[in-house]
Design a protein around this motif. Structure first.
Motif, PDB file in Angstrom:
ATOM      1  N   ASN A   1      -1.852 -36.745 -21.745  1.00 52.40           N
ATOM      2  CA  ASN A   1      -1.485 -38.155 -21.676  1.00 52.40           C
ATOM      3  C   ASN A   1      -0.868 -38.610 -22.998  1.00 52.40           C
ATOM      4  O   ASN A   1       0.174 -39.262 -23.028  1.00 52.40           O
TER       5      ASN A   1
ATOM      6  N   PHE B   1       3.094 -39.836 -23.485  1.00 54.53           N
ATOM      7  CA  PHE B   1       3.420 -41.179 -23.956  1.00 54.53           C
ATOM      8  C   PHE B   1       3.808 -41.214 -25.435  1.00 54.53           C
ATOM      9  O   PHE B   1       4.005 -42.275 -25.997  1.00 54.53           O
TER      10      PHE B   1
ATOM     11  N   MET C   1       9.587 -47.967 -19.162  1.00 57.26           N
ATOM     12  CA  MET C   1       8.619 -48.997 -18.735  1.00 57.26           C
ATOM     13  C   MET C   1       9.079 -50.391 -19.172  1.00 57.26           C
ATOM     14  O   MET C   1       8.920 -51.360 -18.441  1.00 57.26           O
TER      15      MET C   1
ATOM     16  N   ARG D   1       8.051 -55.206 -13.514  1.00 59.77           N
ATOM     17  CA  ARG D   1       6.765 -54.901 -14.151  1.00 59.77           C
ATOM     18  C   ARG D   1       6.502 -55.865 -15.309  1.00 59.77           C
ATOM     19  O   ARG D   1       5.463 -56.532 -15.386  1.00 59.77           O
TER      20      ARG D   1
ATOM     21  N   LEU E   1      -5.607 -52.408 -23.382  1.00 57.65           N
ATOM     22  CA  LEU E   1      -5.954 -50.983 -23.287  1.00 57.65           C
ATOM     23  C   LEU E   1      -4.682 -50.166 -23.099  1.00 57.65           C
ATOM     24  O   LEU E   1      -3.966 -50.358 -22.119  1.00 57.65           O
ATOM     25  N   GLY E   2      -4.396 -49.269 -24.041  1.00 57.74           N
ATOM     26  CA  GLY E   2      -3.201 -48.425 -23.943  1.00 57.74           C
ATOM     27  C   GLY E   2      -1.959 -49.238 -24.270  1.00 57.74           C
ATOM     28  O   GLY E   2      -1.057 -49.391 -23.458  1.00 57.74           O
TER      29      GLY E   2
ATOM     30  N   GLY F   1       0.678 -48.871 -26.093  1.00 59.53           N
ATOM     31  CA  GLY F   1       2.022 -48.280 -26.139  1.00 59.53           C
ATOM     32  C   GLY F   1       2.855 -48.937 -27.229  1.00 59.53           C
ATOM     33  O   GLY F   1       2.472 -48.966 -28.405  1.00 59.53           O
TER      34      GLY F   1
ATOM     35  N   GLU G   1      -4.680 -47.763 -28.709  1.00 56.03           N
ATOM     36  CA  GLU G   1      -3.697 -46.762 -28.248  1.00 56.03           C
ATOM     37  C   GLU G   1      -4.063 -45.431 -28.885  1.00 56.03           C
ATOM     38  O   GLU G   1      -4.218 -45.347 -30.102  1.00 56.03           O
TER      39      GLU G   1
ATOM     40  N   MET H   1      -6.971 -45.001 -31.450  1.00 58.39           N
ATOM     41  CA  MET H   1      -8.054 -44.135 -30.950  1.00 58.39           C
ATOM     42  C   MET H   1      -8.061 -44.186 -29.432  1.00 58.39           C
ATOM     43  O   MET H   1      -7.422 -45.051 -28.822  1.00 58.39           O
ATOM     44  N   HIS H   2      -8.812 -43.272 -28.865  1.00 55.73           N
ATOM     45  CA  HIS H   2      -9.054 -43.333 -27.425  1.00 55.73           C
ATOM     46  C   HIS H   2      -9.996 -44.504 -27.143  1.00 55.73           C
ATOM     47  O   HIS H   2     -10.915 -44.769 -27.930  1.00 55.73           O
TER      48      HIS H   2
ATOM     49  N   GLN I   1      -2.434 -49.030 -16.819  1.00 53.97           N
ATOM     50  CA  GLN I   1      -2.890 -47.636 -16.786  1.00 53.97           C
ATOM     51  C   GLN I   1      -2.613 -47.079 -15.402  1.00 53.97           C
ATOM     52  O   GLN I   1      -3.401 -46.294 -14.887  1.00 53.97           O
TER      53      GLN I   1
ATOM     54  N   ASN J   1     -11.353 -45.438 -17.520  1.00 51.37           N
ATOM     55  CA  ASN J   1     -11.125 -46.094 -18.814  1.00 51.37           C
ATOM     56  C   ASN J   1     -11.435 -47.590 -18.773  1.00 51.37           C
ATOM     57  O   ASN J   1     -12.064 -48.136 -19.684  1.00 51.37           O
TER      58      ASN J   1
HETATM   59  C1  LIG Z   1       1.573 -46.592 -18.852  1.00 51.03           C
HETATM   60  S1  LIG Z   1       1.565 -46.705 -20.606  1.00 51.03           S
HETATM   61  C2  LIG Z   1       1.650 -48.473 -20.835  1.00 51.03           C
HETATM   62  C3  LIG Z   1       2.057 -48.876 -22.235  1.00 51.03           C
HETATM   63  C4  LIG Z   1       2.131 -50.377 -22.460  1.00 51.03           C
HETATM   64  N1  LIG Z   1       0.852 -51.022 -22.234  1.00 51.03           N
HETATM   65  C5  LIG Z   1       3.157 -51.000 -21.572  1.00 51.03           C
HETATM   66  O1  LIG Z   1       2.771 -51.739 -20.649  1.00 51.03           O
HETATM   67  O2  LIG Z   1       4.350 -50.735 -21.760  1.00 51.03           O
HETATM   68  C6  LIG Z   1      -0.103 -46.327 -20.978  1.00 51.03           C
HETATM   69  C7  LIG Z   1      -0.406 -46.186 -22.453  1.00 51.03           C
HETATM   70  O3  LIG Z   1      -1.798 -46.052 -22.599  1.00 51.03           O
HETATM   71  C8  LIG Z   1      -2.109 -45.044 -23.558  1.00 51.03           C
HETATM   72  N2  LIG Z   1      -3.455 -44.588 -23.187  1.00 51.03           N
HETATM   73  C9  LIG Z   1      -3.807 -44.000 -22.012  1.00 51.03           C
HETATM   74  N3  LIG Z   1      -5.132 -43.850 -21.945  1.00 51.03           N
HETATM   75  C10 LIG Z   1      -5.646 -44.363 -23.101  1.00 51.03           C
HETATM   76  C11 LIG Z   1      -6.965 -44.509 -23.594  1.00 51.03           C
HETATM   77  N4  LIG Z   1      -8.012 -44.163 -22.859  1.00 51.03           N
HETATM   78  N5  LIG Z   1      -7.130 -45.053 -24.822  1.00 51.03           N
HETATM   79  C12 LIG Z   1      -6.059 -45.428 -25.564  1.00 51.03           C
HETATM   80  N6  LIG Z   1      -4.783 -45.331 -25.136  1.00 51.03           N
HETATM   81  C13 LIG Z   1      -4.579 -44.818 -23.903  1.00 51.03           C
HETATM   82  C14 LIG Z   1      -0.986 -44.043 -23.393  1.00 51.03           C
HETATM   83  O4  LIG Z   1      -0.807 -43.254 -24.574  1.00 51.03           O
HETATM   84  C15 LIG Z   1       0.197 -44.963 -23.117  1.00 51.03           C
HETATM   85  O5  LIG Z   1       0.841 -45.365 -24.308  1.00 51.03           O
END
Ligand SMILES: C[S@@+](CC[C@H](N)C(=O)[O-])C[C@H]1O[C@@H](n2cnc3c(N)ncnc32)[C@H](O)[C@@H]1O
Length: 339
Positions: A37, A41, A50, A56, A77-78, A80, A100, A125-126, A143, A156
């Motif tokens: 993942n 990304f 995206m 979206r 969350l996440g 990006g 992220e 971080m995760h 997500q 998540n």
């Molecule tokens: C589908 S992208 C969406 C990015 C942004 N939120 C957007 O809407 O354009 C998902 C993002 O979540 C990050 N990601 C996925 N799981 C994660 C986690 N458990 N913790 C932190 N980041 C996470 C990925 O690296 C990616 O950048």
């Protein structure tokens, strides 16, 4: 002749096979998933796609100002490139936490600074390692994978909901409809199995039975909207889920779907898509039968044989999954009953 010479190709094929099995197993572990993942990304193009998906981005841009109050702490969350955190900050949030696990967070930091968005705290971080001193009021996320679940959205989001979201806090999007539907493709995009080929009299049928040697993703195609012809029955949700209440263990492992065929045609596969509800007005719909540009591909689960169907026929679909969060574990069957 050196006897090891004859053994070498056999050994090498077996080592290759063992390697494939190990990779397939490693991909399914939480660590393997995190690495894949993060890797996917960390490509800026995936974020550009995206950001260019107007339906979206507009859905979030319209919902967040309706949802965010000036006292609210928001968690993205996440994050990006940071886009949802920025929209939450612009909607008047008291503060925003953006988490992220990938290196793209540096892009988000630069953009926040350049745009004077100073009330966003970035956490590289995760999300499973995130601990905050304050409860959050709104958890915003995107997500959603092509098959809705494969970015481990449920695991998540529910983890953060249980640990850092205040009771009664909002999850955006919080509810989803999930669809698995019999679909017809445009003839130019129908791809036969390799053993069905006969090119200039060269017969490929000897390859019959090789499907089991392929990796799991051999069993579906990720297609774009223009490749679809039409649904053959009225789509209806196979599953509705609410992230405010569900636990990952409650995700079904079997879905039984029955469809009444409404128009004559050929079922080339099962299309998988979803609708996400951000609030009472904003939704994101990844149906391939709306030609508005979407960055989501539509998985088409391949069938053993295409099915010729007529109005009044019934199609019974069974989707089984060790977990819906890994398409590798999905299996499906279709029964056709003439009307
Ligand atoms: C589908 S992208 C969406 C990015 C942004 N939120 C957007 O809407 O354009 C998902 C993002 O979540 C990050 N990601 C996925 N799981 C994660 C986690 N458990 N913790 C932190 N980041 C996470 C990925 O690296 C990616 O950048």
């Amino acid at each position: 002749m050196d006897p090891t010479k004859r053994l070498r190709p056999i050994l090498s094929a077996q080592i290759d096979r063992a390697f494939d099995v190990a990779v397939s197993w490693a991909k399914r572990t939480p660590m393997g998933y995190k690495l894949r993942n993060r890797g996917f990304f960390s490509r800026l193009q995936s974020h550009e796609e995206m950001l260019a998906d107007k339906a979206r981005v507009d859905a979030y841009a319209q919902a967040l100002p309706r949802l965010v109050k000036p006292t609210d702490v928001v968690l993205d969350l996440g994050t990006g490139t940071g886009v949802l955190a920025f929209l939450a900050a612009r909607s008047g949030a008291r503060s925003v936490h953006a988490v992220e696990h990938g290196p793209v967070i540096e892009v988000a930091r630069r953009l926040a600074e350049a745009n004077g968005l100073s009330n966003i705290a970035f956490h590289n971080m995760h999300s499973g390692s995130l601990h905050l001193d304050e409860p959050i009021d709104i958890l915003v996320h995107e997500q959603m994978g092509n098959s809705l679940f494969e970015e481990r959205m449920v695991t998540n989001v529910v983890d953060l909901r249980n640990r850092v979201l205040r009771p009664g806090g909002a999850i955006v999007p919080g509810a989803f409809d999930f669809f698995v539907e019999p679909v017809a493709l445009k003839p130019a995009y129908v791809v036969p199995y390799i053993w069905e080929q006969n090119i200039e009299g060269i017969d490929f049928s000897v390859l019959h039975g090789t499907a089991s040697e392929q990796p799991p993703e051999y069993r579906w195609f990720n297609l774009l909207a223009f490749q679809f012809d039409r649904p053959l029955a009225s789509p209806a949700p196979a599953l509705h889920l609410d992230l405010h209440t569900i636990s990952p263990a409650e995700l079904p492992t079997v879905l039984d779907i029955e469809r009444l065929i409404e128009s004559a045609g050929t079922v080339h596969g099962l299309g998988v898509w979803f609708r996400a509800f951000l609030d009472h007005e904003s939704t994101i719909d990844t149906t391939p039968f709306d030609m508005e540009r979407s960055n989501w591909r539509t998985p088409v689960l391949r069938l053993e044989h295409p099915l010729d169907v007529s109005p009044g026929d019934k199609v019974r679909i069974r989707l089984e999954a060790e977990t819906l969060e890994s398409m590798d574990t999905w299996t499906w069957s279709v029964q056709h009953e003439k009307g």
